[in-house]
Write a protein that holds these residues in place. Structure first.
Motif, PDB file in Angstrom:
ATOM      1  N   MET A  22       0.854  -1.201   0.000  1.00  0.00           N
ATOM      2  CA  MET A  22       0.000   0.000   0.000  1.00  0.00           C
ATOM      3  C   MET A  22       0.878   1.236   0.000  1.00  0.00           C
ATOM      4  SD  MET A  22      -2.933   1.100   2.737  1.00  0.00           S
ATOM      5  CE  MET A  22      -3.797   2.636   2.523  1.00  0.00           C
ATOM      6  N   GLY A  23       0.685   2.123  -0.972  1.00  0.00           N
ATOM      7  CA  GLY A  23       1.512   3.304  -1.079  1.00  0.00           C
ATOM      8  C   GLY A  23       1.087   4.400  -0.114  1.00  0.00           C
ATOM      9  N   LEU A  24       2.059   5.178   0.253  1.00  0.00           N
ATOM     10  CA  LEU A  24       1.815   6.308   1.130  1.00  0.00           C
ATOM     11  C   LEU A  24       1.686   7.573   0.310  1.00  0.00           C
ATOM     12  CD1 LEU A  24       4.375   5.585   4.020  1.00  0.00           C
ATOM     13  CD2 LEU A  24       1.926   5.066   3.954  1.00  0.00           C
ATOM     14  N   GLY A  25       0.722   8.424   0.688  1.00  0.00           N
ATOM     15  CA  GLY A  25       0.539   9.669  -0.040  1.00  0.00           C
ATOM     16  C   GLY A  25      -0.398  10.586   0.702  1.00  0.00           C
ATOM     17  N   PRO A  26      -0.346  11.849   0.405  1.00  0.00           N
ATOM     18  CA  PRO A  26      -1.241  12.818   1.075  1.00  0.00           C
ATOM     19  C   PRO A  26      -2.676  12.659   0.604  1.00  0.00           C
ATOM     20  CG  PRO A  26       0.021  13.916  -0.633  1.00  0.00           C
ATOM     21  CD  PRO A  26       0.552  12.511  -0.565  1.00  0.00           C
ATOM     22  N   ARG A  27      -3.625  12.967   1.490  1.00  0.00           N
ATOM     23  CA  ARG A  27      -5.034  12.933   1.124  1.00  0.00           C
ATOM     24  C   ARG A  27      -5.815  13.845   2.075  1.00  0.00           C
ATOM     25  NH1 ARG A  27      -7.041   6.902   3.067  1.00  0.00           N
ATOM     26  NH2 ARG A  27      -6.376   7.103   5.249  1.00  0.00           N
ATOM     27  N   LEU A  28      -6.997  14.200   1.682  1.00  0.00           N
ATOM     28  CA  LEU A  28      -7.880  15.063   2.467  1.00  0.00           C
ATOM     29  C   LEU A  28      -9.000  14.241   3.081  1.00  0.00           C
ATOM     30  CD1 LEU A  28      -8.188  18.182   0.108  1.00  0.00           C
ATOM     31  CD2 LEU A  28      -6.726  17.910   2.128  1.00  0.00           C
ATOM     32  N   GLU A  29      -9.308  14.502   4.357  1.00  0.00           N
ATOM     33  CA  GLU A  29     -10.401  13.819   5.039  1.00  0.00           C
ATOM     34  C   GLU A  29     -11.243  14.842   5.775  1.00  0.00           C
ATOM     35  OE1 GLU A  29      -9.022  10.835   7.656  1.00  0.00           O
ATOM     36  OE2 GLU A  29      -8.421   9.446   6.062  1.00  0.00           O
ATOM     37  N   ILE A  30     -12.532  14.587   5.867  1.00  0.00           N
ATOM     38  CA  ILE A  30     -13.464  15.425   6.631  1.00  0.00           C
ATOM     39  C   ILE A  30     -13.979  14.613   7.821  1.00  0.00           C
ATOM     40  CG2 ILE A  30     -15.627  16.702   6.576  1.00  0.00           C
ATOM     41  CD1 ILE A  30     -15.200  17.227   3.650  1.00  0.00           C
ATOM     42  N   ARG A  31     -13.768  15.130   9.012  1.00  0.00           N
ATOM     43  CA  ARG A  31     -14.231  14.451  10.224  1.00  0.00           C
ATOM     44  C   ARG A  31     -15.118  15.391  11.033  1.00  0.00           C
ATOM     45  NH1 ARG A  31      -8.826  11.383  12.601  1.00  0.00           N
ATOM     46  NH2 ARG A  31      -8.425  10.062  10.759  1.00  0.00           N
ATOM     47  N   GLN A  32     -16.188  14.834  11.582  1.00  0.00           N
ATOM     48  CA  GLN A  32     -17.107  15.607  12.416  1.00  0.00           C
ATOM     49  C   GLN A  32     -16.834  15.286  13.879  1.00  0.00           C
ATOM     50  OE1 GLN A  32     -21.159  14.915  11.328  1.00  0.00           O
ATOM     51  NE2 GLN A  32     -21.514  17.056  10.854  1.00  0.00           N
ATOM     52  N   SER A  33     -16.751  16.330  14.702  1.00  0.00           N
ATOM     53  CA  SER A  33     -16.541  16.139  16.134  1.00  0.00           C
ATOM     54  C   SER A  33     -17.140  17.311  16.876  1.00  0.00           C
ATOM     55  CB  SER A  33     -15.040  16.010  16.457  1.00  0.00           C
ATOM     56  OG  SER A  33     -14.360  17.213  16.139  1.00  0.00           O
ATOM     57  N   GLN A  34     -17.387  17.087  18.166  1.00  0.00           N
ATOM     58  CA  GLN A  34     -17.919  18.133  19.039  1.00  0.00           C
ATOM     59  C   GLN A  34     -16.958  18.356  20.189  1.00  0.00           C
ATOM     60  OE1 GLN A  34     -21.804  16.888  20.284  1.00  0.00           O
ATOM     61  NE2 GLN A  34     -22.820  17.829  18.515  1.00  0.00           N
ATOM     62  N   GLN A  35     -16.785  19.608  20.536  1.00  0.00           N
ATOM     63  CA  GLN A  35     -15.952  19.929  21.686  1.00  0.00           C
ATOM     64  C   GLN A  35     -16.438  21.227  22.309  1.00  0.00           C
ATOM     65  OE1 GLN A  35     -11.923  20.542  20.475  1.00  0.00           O
ATOM     66  NE2 GLN A  35     -12.395  22.193  19.052  1.00  0.00           N
ATOM     67  N   LEU A  36     -16.194  21.330  23.604  1.00  0.00           N
ATOM     68  CA  LEU A  36     -16.607  22.519  24.338  1.00  0.00           C
ATOM     69  C   LEU A  36     -15.476  23.541  24.276  1.00  0.00           C
ATOM     70  CD1 LEU A  36     -18.676  23.898  26.164  1.00  0.00           C
ATOM     71  CD2 LEU A  36     -17.529  22.858  28.121  1.00  0.00           C
ATOM     72  N   VAL A  37     -15.765  24.683  23.676  1.00  0.00           N
ATOM     73  CA  VAL A  37     -14.773  25.738  23.526  1.00  0.00           C
ATOM     74  C   VAL A  37     -14.912  26.704  24.696  1.00  0.00           C
ATOM     75  CG1 VAL A  37     -13.925  27.594  22.056  1.00  0.00           C
ATOM     76  CG2 VAL A  37     -14.854  25.511  21.023  1.00  0.00           C
ATOM     77  N   MET A  38     -13.802  26.948  25.380  1.00  0.00           N
ATOM     78  CA  MET A  38     -13.810  27.861  26.520  1.00  0.00           C
ATOM     79  C   MET A  38     -13.701  29.297  26.026  1.00  0.00           C
ATOM     80  SD  MET A  38     -14.170  26.611  29.568  1.00  0.00           S
ATOM     81  CE  MET A  38     -13.345  27.788  30.620  1.00  0.00           C
ATOM     82  N   THR A  39     -14.862  29.888  25.722  1.00  0.00           N
ATOM     83  CA  THR A  39     -14.877  31.278  25.311  1.00  0.00           C
ATOM     84  C   THR A  39     -14.596  32.182  26.504  1.00  0.00           C
ATOM     85  OG1 THR A  39     -17.228  31.523  25.751  1.00  0.00           O
ATOM     86  CG2 THR A  39     -16.594  30.704  23.569  1.00  0.00           C
ATOM     87  N   PRO A  40     -14.228  33.434  26.266  1.00  0.00           N
ATOM     88  CA  PRO A  40     -14.009  34.354  27.392  1.00  0.00           C
ATOM     89  C   PRO A  40     -15.213  34.458  28.308  1.00  0.00           C
ATOM     90  CG  PRO A  40     -13.117  35.306  25.376  1.00  0.00           C
ATOM     91  CD  PRO A  40     -13.841  34.059  24.982  1.00  0.00           C
ATOM     92  N   GLN A  41     -16.424  34.365  27.756  1.00  0.00           N
ATOM     93  CA  GLN A  41     -17.628  34.465  28.584  1.00  0.00           C
ATOM     94  C   GLN A  41     -17.760  33.243  29.491  1.00  0.00           C
ATOM     95  OE1 GLN A  41     -20.599  35.063  25.514  1.00  0.00           O
ATOM     96  NE2 GLN A  41     -20.661  37.271  25.941  1.00  0.00           N
ATOM     97  N   LEU A  42     -17.462  32.058  28.957  1.00  0.00           N
ATOM     98  CA  LEU A  42     -17.513  30.857  29.800  1.00  0.00           C
ATOM     99  C   LEU A  42     -16.443  30.905  30.881  1.00  0.00           C
ATOM    100  CD1 LEU A  42     -18.157  27.996  27.222  1.00  0.00           C
ATOM    101  CD2 LEU A  42     -19.741  28.898  28.912  1.00  0.00           C
ATOM    102  N   GLN A  43     -15.263  31.385  30.532  1.00  0.00           N
ATOM    103  CA  GLN A  43     -14.216  31.523  31.541  1.00  0.00           C
ATOM    104  C   GLN A  43     -14.631  32.497  32.633  1.00  0.00           C
ATOM    105  OE1 GLN A  43     -10.559  32.582  29.574  1.00  0.00           O
ATOM    106  NE2 GLN A  43     -10.644  30.862  28.150  1.00  0.00           N
ATOM    107  N   LEU A  44     -15.342  33.554  32.256  1.00  0.00           N
ATOM    108  CA  LEU A  44     -15.825  34.510  33.237  1.00  0.00           C
ATOM    109  C   LEU A  44     -16.843  33.870  34.164  1.00  0.00           C
ATOM    110  CD1 LEU A  44     -16.324  37.316  34.427  1.00  0.00           C
ATOM    111  CD2 LEU A  44     -17.897  37.756  32.538  1.00  0.00           C
ATOM    112  N   ALA A  45     -17.758  33.061  33.610  1.00  0.00           N
ATOM    113  CA  ALA A  45     -18.769  32.416  34.440  1.00  0.00           C
ATOM    114  C   ALA A  45     -18.140  31.474  35.456  1.00  0.00           C
ATOM    115  CB  ALA A  45     -19.756  31.653  33.548  1.00  0.00           C
ATOM    116  N   ILE A  46     -17.105  30.755  35.056  1.00  0.00           N
ATOM    117  CA  ILE A  46     -16.409  29.871  35.978  1.00  0.00           C
ATOM    118  C   ILE A  46     -15.668  30.675  37.040  1.00  0.00           C
ATOM    119  CG2 ILE A  46     -14.565  28.165  36.168  1.00  0.00           C
ATOM    120  CD1 ILE A  46     -17.149  27.077  35.008  1.00  0.00           C
ATOM    121  N   LYS A  47     -15.063  31.788  36.627  1.00  0.00           N
ATOM    122  CA  LYS A  47     -14.330  32.613  37.586  1.00  0.00           C
ATOM    123  C   LYS A  47     -15.257  33.210  38.629  1.00  0.00           C
ATOM    124  CE  LYS A  47     -11.243  36.610  37.888  1.00  0.00           C
ATOM    125  NZ  LYS A  47     -10.544  37.688  37.129  1.00  0.00           N
ATOM    126  N   LEU A  48     -16.473  33.567  38.235  1.00  0.00           N
ATOM    127  CA  LEU A  48     -17.414  34.167  39.172  1.00  0.00           C
ATOM    128  C   LEU A  48     -17.778  33.217  40.305  1.00  0.00           C
ATOM    129  CD1 LEU A  48     -19.897  36.098  36.831  1.00  0.00           C
ATOM    130  CD2 LEU A  48     -18.058  37.011  38.240  1.00  0.00           C
TER     131      LEU A  48
END
Length: 500
Positions: free
Chosen positions: A1-27
């Motif tokens: 099997m040969g090696l070579g570059p390719r493009l893939e699309i993957r779907q995932s979910q993650q919780l992004v710590m926005t400044p507003q969320l960081q503020l809520a935790i700090k409070l």
């Protein structure tokens, strides 16, 4: 099997710590006093945020009540955002790696007895009544420091090189008033002989407070004896051999001073009037008043009422009229700025509301689980962990840890940090574990009530096991030392010295 570059699309979910969320935790972690200062900064930064004024009545979210029936907690309110609610449930890893399940058995006892507070503590001054509250300014008023007092005396007593030596000595004192910098080093810095430093040092030790700038405890007490004109050869020998006094060796002291027992007793009685740490009279930071974040009171029906302290928090509203006035005829950049201010203000109000509800939910569960403490005192305190409370309020342990950090609860028995109620356990005979604080309290009471026969650690173990505590001797010794209580030998010597 040969090696070579390719493009893939993957779907995932993650919780992004926005400044507003960081503020809520700090409070969650800040106290009401800290939050008040932070809100003041927000009021200056956001022109659409205002304090006070007329606003639509909000639901009374910052209070709760419990009784013996252990009714379930009210359903969680609609989250200000899915991200914030998920953070509260799942938690955010601690940045410093500190374990959440800490052992808080080292907490000090305070206000454990009903007699420590008035019968109706809610009517005492400063608790919301019409009477004048406690004057915190009287406590916080700053006086002169030890260095300033000594500098004034040195300036009036010395001049020239002697004044320079005295200032070097004063700068080398610790908070207790002892000289921690060696005399030889002071002499080397000033390029003078150690004898010159010793001569100035002897005079500085007679400044007020007497005994300051001493290098040892004996030297401090000898200076005070000289100031009282009581430093005769016998007293000098006694003060130079404080180890014999600490051991209560009366025979050794009589042989050393060639005096009888009655004279030794008189000298020890006078020794007790001396100050071993004269510098502490003018040292230390001013006491900072602690403002409670949660109130726990008993209602008319006998149920415990839990409410958030709203007195230190300003009432915030979004000034819609001012927003409409600014938005009329405004350009695109101004409208964008106003929209950002409105969004920020709305998020802040929701975050504060979520903070209030979370604190009350956690405090309500703590009161439920430690109801015996509120009814009968520290002897009925139960072991409690962050995980237990987190499971009951359906939140993550990190959220409970943040909520209980630097938060104080005021009840009939006094003011306690919320962390005070989280303790490790000791097995007991009835099958239920007892709190380590309850065991410490019992050890302290047994030692305080001991008669002529001083209780050894083995005897304490026997008495505690007779009361149903399954505890080892090493644990009793550890708890006794944590309470600052000496061993049976040390207490027996101390009692003999007091009797003398």
């Amino acid at each position: 099997m040969g090696l070579g570059p390719r493009l893939e699309i993957r779907q995932s979910q993650q919780l992004v710590m926005t400044p507003q969320l960081q503020l809520a935790i700090k409070l969650l972690t800040v106290t009401n006093v800290e939050l008040e200062g932070w809100i003041g900064e927000e009021l200056e930064r956001n022109p659409l945020l205002a304090s006070g004024g007329e606003a639509e009545p909000a639901e009374p979210v910052a209070q709760s009540s419990i009784d013996d029936s252990r009714e379930p907690l009210p359903a969680p309110v609609e989250a200000s955002s899915a991200g914030l609610e998920q953070l509260l449930r799942e938690g955010v890893p601690s940045g410093d790696g500190t374990p959440l399940e800490a052992d808080y058995t080292g907490e000090r006892f305070h206000h454990d007895c009903v007699s420590d507070q008035p019968a109706d503590w809610s009517e005492r001054p400063g608790s919301g009544g019409d009477e004048e509250g406690f004057d915190f300014d009287r406590v916080a008023s700053a006086g002169q420091t030890l260095a300033e007092i000594l500098e004034q005396q040195a300036a009036s007593r010395f001049d020239g090189m002697e004044l320079a030596i005295a200032r070097f000595i004063i700068n080398g004192l610790d908070e207790c008033g002892y000289l921690v910098e060696p005399v030889d080093e002071i002499a080397d810095r000033l390029d003078i002989s150690p004898a010159a430093v010793e001569a100035v040092l002897a005079e500085v030790q007679m400044f007020d407070p007497v005994g300051v700038a001493a290098r040892t405890l004996s030297e401090c007490l000898i200076a005070q004896a000289r100031a009282a004109d009581r430093c005769d050869p016998a007293m000098h020998k006694l003060l130079s051999n404080l180890d014999l006094v600490a051991r209560g060796d009366m025979n050794g002291l009589m042989r050393l001073t060639r005096l009888d027992r009655e004279d030794i007793v008189d000298m020890i009685r006078e020794l007790k009037s001396y100050d071993p740490k004269p510098g502490l009279r003018y040292s230390g930071e001013p006491a900072t008043p602690v403002v409670p974040d949660v109130f726990v009171t008993r209602g008319a029906d006998g149920a415990w009422q839990i409410s958030l302290n709203q007195a230190t928090l300003p009432r915030l509203i979004v000034d819609r009229d001012y927003h409409a006035e600014l938005a009329s005829g405004a350009d695109k950049a101004t409208n964008s700025f106003l929209d950002e201010c409105v969004s920020s203000a709305n998020w802040l109000l929701k975050a504060l509301d979520q903070r209030a509800k979370t604190i009350v939910k956690v405090a309500t569960e703590i009161v439920k689980l430690q109801q015996g403490f509120f009814e009968n005192g520290v002897s009925h305190l139960k072991p409690l962990t962050l995980k237990t409370v987190a499971d009951l309020v359906e939140m993550h342990e990190s959220t409970v840890s943040r909520v209980t950090s630097n938060k104080y609860l005021l009840c009939e028995r006094g003011q306690f940090e919320l962390k005070y109620f989280f303790t490790s356990g000791v097995a007991s005979g009835d099958g239920e574990a007892a709190s380590a604080l309850a065991v410490k309290d019992r050890i302290a009471r047994l030692i305080a009530a001991e008669g002529d026969d001083v209780l050894s650690d083995d005897k304490l173990v026997e008495l505690l096991q007779g009361e149903g505590f399954d505890i080892a001797r090493r644990t009793v010794a550890k708890y006794r030392e944590a309470l600052g209580l000496g061993s049976s030998v040390q207490r027996r010597r101390a009692r003999a010295m007091r009797a003398a």
